[in-house]
Write an enzyme that holds these catalytic residues in place. Sequence first.
Site, PDB file in Angstrom:
ATOM      1  CB  VAL A 191      21.651  30.831 -16.480  1.00 34.08           C
ATOM      2  CG1 VAL A 191      22.562  29.639 -16.697  1.00 34.08           C
ATOM      3  CG2 VAL A 191      20.900  30.670 -15.171  1.00 34.08           C
ATOM      4  CG  ASP A 192      28.419  30.962 -15.226  1.00 30.93           C
ATOM      5  OD1 ASP A 192      28.356  30.906 -13.982  1.00 30.93           O
ATOM      6  OD2 ASP A 192      29.470  30.791 -15.856  1.00 30.93           O
TER       7      ASP A 192
ATOM      8  CB  SER B 139      24.334  22.528 -22.918  1.00 29.44           C
ATOM      9  OG  SER B 139      25.494  22.203 -22.196  1.00 29.44           O
ATOM     10  CB  THR B 140      19.558  25.262 -24.410  1.00 25.47           C
ATOM     11  OG1 THR B 140      19.191  26.074 -23.289  1.00 25.47           O
ATOM     12  CG2 THR B 140      19.241  23.808 -24.137  1.00 25.47           C
ATOM     13  N   GLY B 141      22.100  27.640 -24.354  1.00 27.95           N
ATOM     14  CA  GLY B 141      22.409  29.024 -24.719  1.00 27.95           C
ATOM     15  C   GLY B 141      23.602  29.075 -25.652  1.00 27.95           C
TER      16      GLY B 141
END
Length: 174
Positions: free
Chosen positions: A37-38, A121-123
Amino acid sequence: MSSRGLRMEVVEGDITVLDIDAIVNAANETLLGGGGVDGAIHRAAGPELAIYCRTLGGCPTGEARITPGFRLPARHVIHTVGPVWGGGQSGEDDLLASCYRNSLALAVENEVRTIAFPAISTGVYGFPAERAATIAVETVTEFLNTDTVIARVLFCCFGTESARYHRTNVNRVS
């Protein structure tokens, strides 16, 4: 359904296309872009975002910083750095909750009424998705219980499994 339940919604899709006040970026400590996403947010916002982020001096895990949205439909990007999962014995839950609390506090300071969160944090950081969704929804619920500025919080999930975990938790607190 309680008023806070009406203020939280789960959607599946691309956070970069949401036309709202602020989207939250699951950033790294440099704030200069990365994967997931970043990277998607940095690409959609254009090079101005990285230029602006260079002036901020990074962001420690659990904290948040705000920037303009540049070429995004969202007016602002709130960057927060989630914890890397290390098994749950290093304060990861508290750090993740801090990401949500600090992002929401920054949103209120900047008169943001609508905000969307990815599953922080889930990636690549490996935080278990179900556990992260529980922390996200519980932390946002606690914040909304005392806040009157934020009208709507979206959990914008990239994938059916993450959306299911978030919906289960939103339904539980509604």
